[in-house]
Design an enzyme around this catalytic site. Structure first.
Site, PDB file in Angstrom:
ATOM      1  N   ILE A  58      15.003  -5.111  -7.152  1.00 33.45           N
ATOM      2  CA  ILE A  58      15.303  -4.260  -8.401  1.00 33.45           C
ATOM      3  C   ILE A  58      16.200  -3.537  -8.137  1.00 33.45           C
ATOM      4  O   ILE A  58      17.086  -2.705  -8.762  1.00 33.45           O
ATOM      5  CB  ILE A  58      14.238  -3.838  -9.416  1.00 33.45           C
ATOM      6  CG1 ILE A  58      13.200  -2.809  -8.368  1.00 33.45           C
ATOM      7  CG2 ILE A  58      13.447  -5.164  -9.918  1.00 33.45           C
ATOM      8  CD1 ILE A  58      12.379  -2.263  -9.351  1.00 33.45           C
ATOM      9  N   GLU A 132      -1.826   8.615 -13.055  1.00 34.09           N
ATOM     10  CA  GLU A 132      -1.602   9.665 -12.086  1.00 34.09           C
ATOM     11  C   GLU A 132      -0.598  10.576 -12.174  1.00 34.09           C
ATOM     12  O   GLU A 132      -0.371  11.796 -11.772  1.00 34.09           O
ATOM     13  CB  GLU A 132      -1.458   9.043 -10.620  1.00 34.09           C
ATOM     14  CG  GLU A 132      -2.692   8.152 -10.241  1.00 34.09           C
ATOM     15  CD  GLU A 132      -2.596   7.691  -8.674  1.00 34.09           C
ATOM     16  OE1 GLU A 132      -1.973   8.337  -7.932  1.00 34.09           O
ATOM     17  OE2 GLU A 132      -3.168   6.410  -8.614  1.00 34.09           O
ATOM     18  N   TYR A 157       4.361   9.254  -4.703  1.00 33.26           N
ATOM     19  CA  TYR A 157       4.014   8.062  -5.679  1.00 33.26           C
ATOM     20  C   TYR A 157       3.775   8.207  -7.262  1.00 33.26           C
ATOM     21  O   TYR A 157       4.734   7.990  -7.976  1.00 33.26           O
ATOM     22  CB  TYR A 157       2.858   7.336  -5.429  1.00 33.26           C
ATOM     23  CG  TYR A 157       2.231   6.241  -6.341  1.00 33.26           C
ATOM     24  CD1 TYR A 157       2.873   5.154  -6.623  1.00 33.26           C
ATOM     25  CD2 TYR A 157       1.264   6.429  -7.120  1.00 33.26           C
ATOM     26  CE1 TYR A 157       2.485   4.306  -7.573  1.00 33.26           C
ATOM     27  CE2 TYR A 157       0.850   5.706  -8.050  1.00 33.26           C
ATOM     28  CZ  TYR A 157       1.481   4.624  -8.335  1.00 33.26           C
ATOM     29  OH  TYR A 157       1.044   3.516  -9.373  1.00 33.26           O
ATOM     30  N   LYS A 196      -5.982  -1.230  -0.196  1.00 30.93           N
ATOM     31  CA  LYS A 196      -6.567  -0.372  -1.208  1.00 30.93           C
ATOM     32  C   LYS A 196      -8.103  -0.237  -1.253  1.00 30.93           C
ATOM     33  O   LYS A 196      -8.794  -1.195  -0.728  1.00 30.93           O
ATOM     34  CB  LYS A 196      -6.258  -0.962  -2.740  1.00 30.93           C
ATOM     35  CG  LYS A 196      -4.907  -1.118  -2.681  1.00 30.93           C
ATOM     36  CD  LYS A 196      -4.051   0.099  -3.088  1.00 30.93           C
ATOM     37  CE  LYS A 196      -2.508   0.396  -3.052  1.00 30.93           C
ATOM     38  NZ  LYS A 196      -1.742  -0.676  -4.090  1.00 30.93           N
ATOM     39  N   LEU A 197      -8.718   0.655  -1.626  1.00 27.12           N
ATOM     40  CA  LEU A 197     -10.143   1.153  -1.715  1.00 27.12           C
ATOM     41  C   LEU A 197     -11.194  -0.028  -1.534  1.00 27.12           C
ATOM     42  O   LEU A 197     -11.877  -0.262  -0.926  1.00 27.12           O
ATOM     43  CB  LEU A 197     -10.525   2.241  -2.426  1.00 27.12           C
ATOM     44  CG  LEU A 197     -12.137   2.842  -2.125  1.00 27.12           C
ATOM     45  CD1 LEU A 197     -12.223   3.363  -0.885  1.00 27.12           C
ATOM     46  CD2 LEU A 197     -12.255   3.974  -3.191  1.00 27.12           C
TER      47      LEU A 197
END
Ligand code: NAD
Length: 349
Positions: A58, A132, A157, A196-197
């Site tokens: 992109i 977030e 982020y 990721k967690l």
């Protein structure tokens, strides 16, 4: 409907692609195939005549223009992004380029295409974002993020996603581009990249490794099953009001420690250890710099206006997720060799 999905080889994008094709939509999956991508994520629909893949970055505006001209989509669902908070702390540059400049390119390519097509009312540019952007909440359960909560991003982020949200709103206000936005809570489920967690905990437990909990594990997140999220996203792109944003939550707030303990309990039942519990492997490690205390979504708008609610509790969704990882070892083993996976990132503040 013909939908151009960006980031469709990633975790959430692939869930959108699978569900959209299953529901009879034509899908063009546009993805650069970064470290986080895996085309196996869309294997269940890849042979469908409704599915096409375009390997495009992109950041490449000319390639985006050509893609719009070639495929003439009715809607764009823009998910392509750098998505890992810890990586954004170590190297924010990619997050600025992809999440901000890349979104700017997507908006400009979409606007050019939409104007040349005679500004069709039915066209949609749907930007998929995160809760977030709103910052951190106190523990008080009465306080939740609404669509009117002021933006207060804390990590590179979330700041990059906040910027892209602002760009999308500006393209609606300034140019009339028919946009919708969604801000969702933490996703989990099948095909979740093993940095990721939730997958880190499942795979670390099975490997007999320490299960890292940042800080004291008291940070609270709202957990949304990825297939529920994909369902909500398709509803918003079809029925959402132009110019509006919708918060999407799982209605399942848990502390990180509770979440990890739940995963351990599910594993104890499905794949018992010779002795003891997987929870014995839990270890507390140095906290993430600037770790937000709590995220929580007020889901009233999407519930009242579009009639959407999540279909599973986090316990049900985690049981399905654990089952999926137990059944799909070839998928996650291949990804564990990718750069940075399995390492502690994001500690150099
Ligand atoms: P992901 O990292 O699993 O997938 C991102 C995809 O985007 C990958 O396939 C990658 O190849 C592609 N991509 C990255 N840079 C690109 C570029 N320059 N050009 C084209 N493609 C590129 O991410 P995810 O977890 O599926 O998140 C998808 C979207 O949802 C993101 O916009 C993210 O900010 C948002 N989101 C995620 C969560 C979550 O819990 N995972 C929560 C809220 C919002």
């Amino acid at each position: 409907m013909k939908i151009l999905v960006t980031g469709g080889a990633g975790f959430i994008g692939s869930a959108v692609v699978r569900l959209a094709v299953t529901r009879g939509h034509e899908v063009v999956n546009l993805d650069a195939l970064t470290y986080a991508a895996c085309l196996d994520n869309v294997a269940p629909v890849a042979d469908s005549p409704l599915y096409t893949f375009e390997q495009i970055d992109i950041r490449d505006r000319a390639a985006l223009d050509a893609c719009f001209a070639k495929h003439a989509p009715d809607a764009v669902m823009h998910l392509a992004a750098e998505s890992h908070v810890d990586r954004s702390i170590d190297g924010p540059g990619d997050f600025i380029e992809t999440n901000i400049t890349g979104t700017f390119n997507m908006l400009e390519a979409a606007r050019k295409y939409w104007v040349e097509a005679g500004r069709p009312d039915a066209f949609r540019f749907h930007h998929i974002s995160t809760d977030e952007v709103f910052g951190s909440l106190p523990a008080d359960p009465a306080v939740q993020f609404t669509e009117n909560t002021p933006y207060d991003p804390r990590s590179p982020y979330s700041a990059s996603k906040a910027s892209s949200d602002h760009l999308v709103r500006a393209w609606h206000e300034s140019y009339g581009l028919p946009v919708v936005l969604t801000n969702c809570s933490n996703n989990y489920g099948p095909y979740h990249f093993p940095e990721k967690l939730v997958p880190v905990v499942i795979l670390g437990a099975l490997a007999g490794k320490p299960l890292p909990i940042y800080g004291d594990g008291s940070n609270i997140r709202d957990w949304l099953y990825v297939e529920d999220h994909a369902d909500a996203l398709l509803l918003v792109v079809e029925k959402g009001t132009i110019g509006r944003s919708y918060n999407i939550g799982g209605e399942n707030e848990r502390t990180n420690l509770e979440l990890v303990q739940t995963i351990c309990a599910i594993l104890d039942e499905k794949r018992p250890k010779a002795s003891g519990s997987y929870a014995d492997q839990i270890t507390f490690v140095a906290d993430r710099p600037g770790h937000d205390a709590r995220y929580a979504i007020d889901p009233s708008r999407i519930r009242d206006e579009l009639g959407w609610r999540p279909s599973v509790t986090v316990e049900e969704g985690l049981a399905r997720t654990v089952e999926w990882y137990l059944d799909n070892e070839d998928w996650w083993r291949a990804l564990q060799n990718r750069d940075g996976v399995g390492k502690r990132l994001g500690v150099k503040a």
